[in-house]
Motif scaffolding. Structure first.
Motif, PDB file in Angstrom:
ATOM      1  N   ILE A 180      -5.689  13.773  -4.876  1.00 30.05           N
ATOM      2  CA  ILE A 180      -4.539  12.941  -5.229  1.00 30.05           C
ATOM      3  C   ILE A 180      -3.658  12.564  -4.048  1.00 30.05           C
ATOM      4  O   ILE A 180      -2.745  11.763  -4.207  1.00 30.05           O
ATOM      5  CB  ILE A 180      -3.667  13.591  -6.332  1.00 30.05           C
ATOM      6  N   THR A 181      -3.922  13.124  -2.870  1.00 30.94           N
ATOM      7  CA  THR A 181      -3.092  12.810  -1.709  1.00 30.94           C
ATOM      8  C   THR A 181      -3.833  11.915  -0.728  1.00 30.94           C
ATOM      9  O   THR A 181      -5.058  11.839  -0.748  1.00 30.94           O
ATOM     10  CB  THR A 181      -2.661  14.090  -0.975  1.00 30.94           C
ATOM     11  N   PRO A 182      -3.077  11.256   0.150  1.00 31.58           N
ATOM     12  CA  PRO A 182      -3.727  10.511   1.229  1.00 31.58           C
ATOM     13  C   PRO A 182      -4.510  11.468   2.127  1.00 31.58           C
ATOM     14  O   PRO A 182      -4.247  12.674   2.126  1.00 31.58           O
ATOM     15  CB  PRO A 182      -2.561   9.893   2.004  1.00 31.58           C
ATOM     16  N   PRO A 183      -5.440  10.960   2.906  1.00 32.59           N
ATOM     17  CA  PRO A 183      -6.325  11.854   3.677  1.00 32.59           C
ATOM     18  C   PRO A 183      -5.674  12.456   4.923  1.00 32.59           C
ATOM     19  O   PRO A 183      -6.042  12.138   6.049  1.00 32.59           O
ATOM     20  CB  PRO A 183      -7.490  10.957   4.049  1.00 32.59           C
ATOM     21  N   ASP A 184      -4.701  13.322   4.722  1.00 29.83           N
ATOM     22  CA  ASP A 184      -4.175  14.108   5.838  1.00 29.83           C
ATOM     23  C   ASP A 184      -3.849  15.510   5.340  1.00 29.83           C
ATOM     24  O   ASP A 184      -3.490  15.710   4.188  1.00 29.83           O
ATOM     25  CB  ASP A 184      -2.960  13.444   6.506  1.00 29.83           C
ATOM     26  N   ILE A 185      -4.015  16.462   6.217  1.00 30.61           N
ATOM     27  CA  ILE A 185      -3.912  17.866   5.828  1.00 30.61           C
ATOM     28  C   ILE A 185      -2.471  18.270   5.495  1.00 30.61           C
ATOM     29  O   ILE A 185      -2.249  19.108   4.622  1.00 30.61           O
ATOM     30  CB  ILE A 185      -4.519  18.783   6.921  1.00 30.61           C
ATOM     31  N   PHE A 186      -1.495  17.682   6.167  1.00 26.96           N
ATOM     32  CA  PHE A 186      -0.090  18.035   5.923  1.00 26.96           C
ATOM     33  C   PHE A 186       0.299  17.709   4.479  1.00 26.96           C
ATOM     34  O   PHE A 186       0.867  18.548   3.782  1.00 26.96           O
ATOM     35  CB  PHE A 186       0.830  17.302   6.908  1.00 26.96           C
ATOM     36  N   THR A 187      -0.001  16.492   4.028  1.00 22.55           N
ATOM     37  CA  THR A 187       0.342  16.101   2.667  1.00 22.55           C
ATOM     38  C   THR A 187      -0.420  16.947   1.658  1.00 22.55           C
ATOM     39  O   THR A 187       0.138  17.343   0.634  1.00 22.55           O
ATOM     40  CB  THR A 187       0.038  14.611   2.442  1.00 22.55           C
ATOM     41  N   SER A 225       0.839  -1.206   0.000  1.00 22.89           N
ATOM     42  CA  SER A 225       0.000   0.000   0.000  1.00 22.89           C
ATOM     43  C   SER A 225       0.874   1.257   0.000  1.00 22.89           C
ATOM     44  O   SER A 225       0.529   2.258  -0.623  1.00 22.89           O
ATOM     45  CB  SER A 225      -0.945   0.009   1.196  1.00 22.89           C
ATOM     46  N   TYR A 226       2.010   1.199   0.678  1.00 22.30           N
ATOM     47  CA  TYR A 226       2.924   2.336   0.696  1.00 22.30           C
ATOM     48  C   TYR A 226       3.485   2.601  -0.699  1.00 22.30           C
ATOM     49  O   TYR A 226       3.496   3.740  -1.171  1.00 22.30           O
ATOM     50  CB  TYR A 226       4.074   2.081   1.678  1.00 22.30           C
ATOM     51  N   ILE A 227       3.932   1.562  -1.356  1.00 19.15           N
ATOM     52  CA  ILE A 227       4.497   1.717  -2.701  1.00 19.15           C
ATOM     53  C   ILE A 227       3.423   2.190  -3.678  1.00 19.15           C
ATOM     54  O   ILE A 227       3.677   3.037  -4.533  1.00 19.15           O
ATOM     55  CB  ILE A 227       5.163   0.408  -3.168  1.00 19.15           C
ATOM     56  N   SER A 228       2.227   1.682  -3.548  1.00 16.36           N
ATOM     57  CA  SER A 228       1.123   2.105  -4.415  1.00 16.36           C
ATOM     58  C   SER A 228       0.828   3.594  -4.229  1.00 16.36           C
ATOM     59  O   SER A 228       0.687   4.334  -5.205  1.00 16.36           O
ATOM     60  CB  SER A 228      -0.119   1.277  -4.119  1.00 16.36           C
ATOM     61  N   THR A 229       0.742   4.031  -2.983  1.00 15.01           N
ATOM     62  CA  THR A 229       0.476   5.447  -2.704  1.00 15.01           C
ATOM     63  C   THR A 229       1.615   6.319  -3.211  1.00 15.01           C
ATOM     64  O   THR A 229       1.391   7.354  -3.840  1.00 15.01           O
ATOM     65  CB  THR A 229       0.288   5.668  -1.190  1.00 15.01           C
ATOM     66  N   PHE A 230       2.849   5.909  -2.962  1.00 18.05           N
ATOM     67  CA  PHE A 230       4.020   6.667  -3.392  1.00 18.05           C
ATOM     68  C   PHE A 230       4.083   6.767  -4.912  1.00 18.05           C
ATOM     69  O   PHE A 230       4.326   7.848  -5.468  1.00 18.05           O
ATOM     70  CB  PHE A 230       5.294   6.008  -2.842  1.00 18.05           C
ATOM     71  N   THR A 231       3.845   5.668  -5.600  1.00 14.73           N
ATOM     72  CA  THR A 231       3.887   5.652  -7.063  1.00 14.73           C
ATOM     73  C   THR A 231       2.794   6.535  -7.654  1.00 14.73           C
ATOM     74  O   THR A 231       3.052   7.331  -8.567  1.00 14.73           O
ATOM     75  CB  THR A 231       3.745   4.214  -7.588  1.00 14.73           C
ATOM     76  N   THR A 232       1.592   6.402  -7.126  1.00 18.13           N
ATOM     77  CA  THR A 232       0.477   7.211  -7.625  1.00 18.13           C
ATOM     78  C   THR A 232       0.753   8.693  -7.417  1.00 18.13           C
ATOM     79  O   THR A 232       0.562   9.503  -8.335  1.00 18.13           O
ATOM     80  CB  THR A 232      -0.832   6.811  -6.916  1.00 18.13           C
ATOM     81  N   LEU A 233       1.208   9.058  -6.234  1.00 22.49           N
ATOM     82  CA  LEU A 233       1.486  10.457  -5.938  1.00 22.49           C
ATOM     83  C   LEU A 233       2.609  10.992  -6.823  1.00 22.49           C
ATOM     84  O   LEU A 233       2.532  12.106  -7.335  1.00 22.49           O
ATOM     85  CB  LEU A 233       1.851  10.610  -4.461  1.00 22.49           C
ATOM     86  N   THR A 234       3.626  10.200  -7.039  1.00 19.62           N
ATOM     87  CA  THR A 234       4.749  10.622  -7.879  1.00 19.62           C
ATOM     88  C   THR A 234       4.307  10.836  -9.322  1.00 19.62           C
ATOM     89  O   THR A 234       4.656  11.851  -9.947  1.00 19.62           O
ATOM     90  CB  THR A 234       5.881   9.578  -7.819  1.00 19.62           C
ATOM     91  N   LEU A 235       3.541   9.913  -9.863  1.00 13.17           N
ATOM     92  CA  LEU A 235       3.079  10.052 -11.245  1.00 13.17           C
ATOM     93  C   LEU A 235       2.147  11.247 -11.416  1.00 13.17           C
ATOM     94  O   LEU A 235       2.264  12.008 -12.388  1.00 13.17           O
ATOM     95  CB  LEU A 235       2.389   8.774 -11.704  1.00 13.17           C
ATOM     96  N   LEU A 236       1.223  11.434 -10.477  1.00 15.44           N
ATOM     97  CA  LEU A 236       0.294  12.559 -10.590  1.00 15.44           C
ATOM     98  C   LEU A 236       1.008  13.893 -10.422  1.00 15.44           C
ATOM     99  O   LEU A 236       0.694  14.860 -11.124  1.00 15.44           O
ATOM    100  CB  LEU A 236      -0.836  12.411  -9.576  1.00 15.44           C
TER     101      LEU A 236
END
Length: 97
Positions: A67-74, A13-24
């Motif tokens: 496009i980000t995970p559900p936290d305000i900092f990101t 899940s970490y790699i999936s989130t990181f990859t998606t965020l990087t591509l977007l």
């Protein structure tokens, strides 16, 4: 550590989130390039972009929230560069037009 607490974060899940965020974010960093070509074709002006700056900010915040995970900092860490790219696009379009 309590056995009732379940770890829901795994490497996949970490790699999936990181990859998606990087591509977007890679796509988002193309905003100035797209603005340049739209200005060259006469479809975009700096005045238009300045006039709708507030609308663009709302769209940028909504896009960052999606496009980000559900936290305000990101979300803030994505919103700031996106808005900076929008302002850079205004400068680029102003030089072209």
């Amino acid at each position: 550590m309590s056995p009732d607490v379940v770890n829901q974060i795994n490497i996949s899940s970490y790699i999936s989130t990181f990859t998606t965020l990087t591509l977007l974010m890679g796509l988002v960093f193309q905003i100035p390039v797209l603005s340049f070509f739209l200005a060259k074709m006469g479809m975009l002006s700096a005045g238009f972009m300045k006039r709708y700056r507030r609308h663009a900010f709302v769209v940028i915040v909504a896009t960052a929230a999606i496009i980000t995970p559900p936290d305000i900092f990101t979300c803030c860490m994505v919103t700031i560069p996106m808005y900076g790219l929008y302002e850079l696009s205004i400068l680029i379009v102003g030089k072209v037009g």
